[in-house]
Design an enzyme around this catalytic site. Structure first.
Site, PDB file in Angstrom:
ATOM      1  N   ASP A   1       0.824  -1.217   0.000  1.00  0.00           N
ATOM      2  CA  ASP A   1       0.000   0.000   0.000  1.00  0.00           C
ATOM      3  C   ASP A   1       0.853   1.260   0.000  1.00  0.00           C
ATOM      4  O   ASP A   1       0.484   2.274   0.597  1.00  0.00           O
ATOM      5  CB  ASP A   1      -0.966   0.005   1.202  1.00  0.00           C
ATOM      6  CG  ASP A   1      -1.727  -1.305   1.301  1.00  0.00           C
ATOM      7  OD1 ASP A   1      -2.293  -1.715   0.278  1.00  0.00           O
ATOM      8  OD2 ASP A   1      -1.727  -1.926   2.372  1.00  0.00           O
TER       9      ASP A   1
ATOM     10  N   LYS B   1       1.971   2.134  -5.150  1.00  0.00           N
ATOM     11  CA  LYS B   1       2.699   1.621  -6.322  1.00  0.00           C
ATOM     12  C   LYS B   1       1.950   1.923  -7.621  1.00  0.00           C
ATOM     13  O   LYS B   1       2.555   2.278  -8.619  1.00  0.00           O
ATOM     14  CB  LYS B   1       2.881   0.095  -6.212  1.00  0.00           C
ATOM     15  CG  LYS B   1       3.846  -0.324  -5.133  1.00  0.00           C
ATOM     16  CD  LYS B   1       4.049  -1.823  -5.123  1.00  0.00           C
ATOM     17  CE  LYS B   1       2.891  -2.595  -4.550  1.00  0.00           C
ATOM     18  NZ  LYS B   1       2.604  -2.394  -3.140  1.00  0.00           N
TER      19      LYS B   1
ATOM     20  N   GLY C   1      -4.516  -4.568  -4.358  1.00  0.00           N
ATOM     21  CA  GLY C   1      -5.521  -3.571  -4.730  1.00  0.00           C
ATOM     22  C   GLY C   1      -4.794  -2.358  -5.266  1.00  0.00           C
ATOM     23  O   GLY C   1      -4.075  -1.703  -4.526  1.00  0.00           O
ATOM     24  N   HIS C   2      -4.929  -2.108  -6.548  1.00  0.00           N
ATOM     25  CA  HIS C   2      -4.210  -0.994  -7.160  1.00  0.00           C
ATOM     26  C   HIS C   2      -5.223   0.042  -7.647  1.00  0.00           C
ATOM     27  O   HIS C   2      -6.045  -0.251  -8.506  1.00  0.00           O
ATOM     28  CB  HIS C   2      -3.353  -1.495  -8.334  1.00  0.00           C
ATOM     29  CG  HIS C   2      -2.202  -2.332  -7.878  1.00  0.00           C
ATOM     30  ND1 HIS C   2      -1.466  -3.134  -8.705  1.00  0.00           N
ATOM     31  CD2 HIS C   2      -1.635  -2.478  -6.652  1.00  0.00           C
ATOM     32  CE1 HIS C   2      -0.510  -3.734  -8.019  1.00  0.00           C
ATOM     33  NE2 HIS C   2      -0.599  -3.356  -6.768  1.00  0.00           N
TER      34      HIS C   2
ATOM     35  N   GLN D   1       1.972  -6.413  -3.372  1.00  0.00           N
ATOM     36  CA  GLN D   1       2.441  -6.526  -1.989  1.00  0.00           C
ATOM     37  C   GLN D   1       3.804  -5.827  -1.867  1.00  0.00           C
ATOM     38  O   GLN D   1       4.027  -4.853  -2.552  1.00  0.00           O
ATOM     39  CB  GLN D   1       2.471  -7.976  -1.490  1.00  0.00           C
ATOM     40  CG  GLN D   1       1.097  -8.602  -1.344  1.00  0.00           C
ATOM     41  CD  GLN D   1       0.545  -9.124  -2.646  1.00  0.00           C
ATOM     42  OE1 GLN D   1       1.222  -9.824  -3.386  1.00  0.00           O
ATOM     43  NE2 GLN D   1      -0.685  -8.795  -2.952  1.00  0.00           N
TER      44      GLN D   1
ATOM     45  N   GLY E   1       0.097  14.342  -3.973  1.00  0.00           N
ATOM     46  CA  GLY E   1      -1.362  14.431  -4.029  1.00  0.00           C
ATOM     47  C   GLY E   1      -1.945  13.207  -4.699  1.00  0.00           C
ATOM     48  O   GLY E   1      -1.213  12.367  -5.239  1.00  0.00           O
TER      49      GLY E   1
HETATM   50  P1  IMP Z   1      -2.498 -13.001   1.829  1.00  0.00           P
HETATM   51  O1  IMP Z   1      -1.605 -12.445   0.777  1.00  0.00           O
HETATM   52  O2  IMP Z   1      -3.971 -12.793   1.541  1.00  0.00           O
HETATM   53  O3  IMP Z   1      -2.181 -14.419   2.179  1.00  0.00           O
HETATM   54  O4  IMP Z   1      -2.235 -12.156   3.180  1.00  0.00           O
HETATM   55  C1  IMP Z   1      -1.006 -12.255   3.900  1.00  0.00           C
HETATM   56  C2  IMP Z   1      -0.610 -10.926   4.500  1.00  0.00           C
HETATM   57  O5  IMP Z   1      -0.278 -10.026   3.445  1.00  0.00           O
HETATM   58  C3  IMP Z   1      -1.716 -10.222   5.313  1.00  0.00           C
HETATM   59  O6  IMP Z   1      -1.118  -9.510   6.384  1.00  0.00           O
HETATM   60  C4  IMP Z   1      -2.318  -9.250   4.314  1.00  0.00           C
HETATM   61  O7  IMP Z   1      -2.912  -8.142   4.956  1.00  0.00           O
HETATM   62  C5  IMP Z   1      -1.062  -8.840   3.560  1.00  0.00           C
HETATM   63  N1  IMP Z   1      -1.360  -8.389   2.183  1.00  0.00           N
HETATM   64  C6  IMP Z   1      -1.676  -9.151   1.114  1.00  0.00           C
HETATM   65  N2  IMP Z   1      -1.852  -8.392   0.023  1.00  0.00           N
HETATM   66  C7  IMP Z   1      -1.621  -7.130   0.405  1.00  0.00           C
HETATM   67  C8  IMP Z   1      -1.606  -5.882  -0.296  1.00  0.00           C
HETATM   68  O8  IMP Z   1      -1.820  -5.802  -1.519  1.00  0.00           O
HETATM   69  N3  IMP Z   1      -1.317  -4.788   0.459  1.00  0.00           N
HETATM   70  C9  IMP Z   1      -1.034  -4.851   1.778  1.00  0.00           C
HETATM   71  N4  IMP Z   1      -1.021  -5.984   2.471  1.00  0.00           N
HETATM   72  C10 IMP Z   1      -1.314  -7.123   1.784  1.00  0.00           C
END
Ligand code: IMP
Length: 424
Positions: A13, A16, A40-41, A223, A414
């Site tokens: 988050d 990116k 989530g982008h 991630q 911004g």
């Molecule tokens: P998983 O990828 O759903 O297995 O989640 C594993 C960990 O990665 C958890 O703490 C999620 O909150 C974190 N996580 C997975 N995808 C994202 C992302 O796109 N942004 C932030 N945290 C993520």
């Protein structure tokens, strides 16, 4: 050399999508290399907001070929839904290519993710419940089904049926509700396979042909570094390798072809889910970061944990990814703060160190050592040149550069697509 990698340098988050969107205009292919629809982008383009989970952000440019490469785990239902939603808004998705070697997320993976999190109780990871971990686990234990398996429909049916029955036994054993395997086979080997098939490609060959043609390729990480299965805060991580090495494995492009590796770093830190977080703020300042920075998950809606910028983490991310430059995002979120803190070292058992620990218990025990900077207390909105940043905001950028030893090439000021200070 024409390959650029974008990697999150914290816990995700970092913003990116916006930098990827900016870079995509100068690239011919934009490629997702790991993760799945746990990402989530969000991109704001032409006043319109697009929230993407699986389709590479570059799809919004008509000159870009978006590619979902072999390292991604693909939920075909989300994929088709995203294609439909984009198409309905006039975005052409026909150029999208999905690797035959990417693994499928299937209904039992969702069930296993939920069951595993439930069984972990207070120790839960806080996953996105999108089936990511179970899909990668099946890949690693060589029981996965790949996107390319859809091309041989009779065999695909057999694979789904055999695996589905075995998974059902396990689900019931773990206290879950059995799935309707026959219905899953009908749906996945029927309408879903029909619709996914035109997008399936040998993306390794496609990418190497593109390299040979001199095309510019952007590898889009999801991630982030500290959610990496090897280098992150295990077990509070995702199940893939978001780091730059993962970009090679997840695409089939070798390391010598990578040229720029851009680390996306938010001017403060956030994390979703459980796990240690040395600079976490649990007071009103933390709430202010959530409110001003709109720190709620795009995929799950969860409130993110917030804290100050952590440079021992960032220095470690520079090493792990061979970062060539940094994009410092959301600096404007700090506009109203009287004082901005930046962690430059940790104190461990009375000793100061800049080294990021290799064990979770050590990381949970570190005390951050801060440098305090006076806040700039003025809006950064509208600033587009580094020289025009207020002196106090510039001091923060300079501190980051001095401490981590690589240039800050972009500064986010911004939410808008063009709200970025770029430095040549
Ligand atoms: P998983 O990828 O759903 O297995 O989640 C594993 C960990 O990665 C958890 O703490 C999620 O909150 C974190 N996580 C997975 N995808 C994202 C992302 O796109 N942004 C932030 N945290 C993520």
């Amino acid at each position: 050399m024409p390959v650029t990698v974008v990697v999150g340098s914290q816990w995700g988050d970092e913003g990116k999508a916006k930098i990827i969107d900016l870079l995509a205009s100068d690239h011919d292919l934009v490629v997702r290399y790991q993760g799945g629809h746990n990402a989530g982008h969000t991109i704001v383009a032409g006043g319109e907001k697009y929230a993407l989970q699986l389709v590479p952000s570059g799809v919004l440019y008509s000159h870009v070929t978006p590619v979902i490469a072999n390292g991604v785990v693909v939920d075909p239902v989300t994929l088709l839904d995203e294609i439909d939603r984009l198409t309905a808004r006039g975005v052409d998705c026909s150029r999208l290519r999905v690797s035959s070697q990417a693994h499928l997320i299937l209904p039992w993976h969702f069930a296993h993710d939920r069951l595993a999190e439930g069984r972990r109780g207070d120790n839960k990871i806080g996953t996105t419940l999108k089936g990511i971990g179970p899909a990668y686990a099946d890949k690693a234990r060589r029981a996965g089904i790949r996107v390319g398996d859809m091309l041989d429909r009779a065999r695909f049916r057999e694979q789904l049926s055999a695996l589905g029955d075995a998974e059902n036994d396990l689900i019931v054993h773990l206290g879950g509700e059995p799935l309707d395997v026959a219905a899953i086979v009908e749906q996945y080997a029927g309408a879903i396979a029909d619709r996914v098939t035109p997008y399936i490609a040998n993306t390794v060959a496609l990418l190497h042909d593109a390299l040979a043609d001199g095309s510019r390729i952007l590898l889009e990480g999801a991630q982030a570094t500290f959610l990496d299965i090897d280098h992150g805060t295990y077990p509070y991580v995702t199940s893939s390798s978001p780091t730059a090495g993962g970009a090679c494995i997840g695409t089939g492009i070798g390391p010598r072809d990578l040229s720029r590796i851009v680390g996306i770093t938010k001017a403060y830190t956030t994390r979703v889910g459980s796990g240690p977080f040395p600079t976490e703020l649990t007071d009103a300042l933390g709430d202010a970061l959530v409110d001003i920075g709109r720190e709620f998950g795009t995929v799950t809606g969860r409130r993110r944990r917030t804290g100050w910028l952590d440079l021992p983490m960032l220095r470690h991310a520079v090493r792990l990814n061979s970062l060539t430059e940094i994009a410092l995002t959301k600096l404007d979120v700090l506009d109203t703060f009287e004082r901005v803190r930046v962690c430059t070292e940790y104190r461990v058992q009375g000793r100061r160190t800049g080294e990021y620990p290799d064990r979770l218990d050590l990381l949970a025990a570190v005390e951050p050592v801060y440098v305090d900077l006076p806040g700039w207390q003025t809006s950064l909105e509208g600033i587009r040149r580094i020289e025009d940043l207020p002196v106090r905001a510039r001091a923060m950028v300079d501190l980051v550069e001095q401490e981590v030893g690589i240039p800050v090439r972009y500064v986010g000021v911004g939410a808008d697509r063009d709200a970025v200070v770029q430095r040549s």
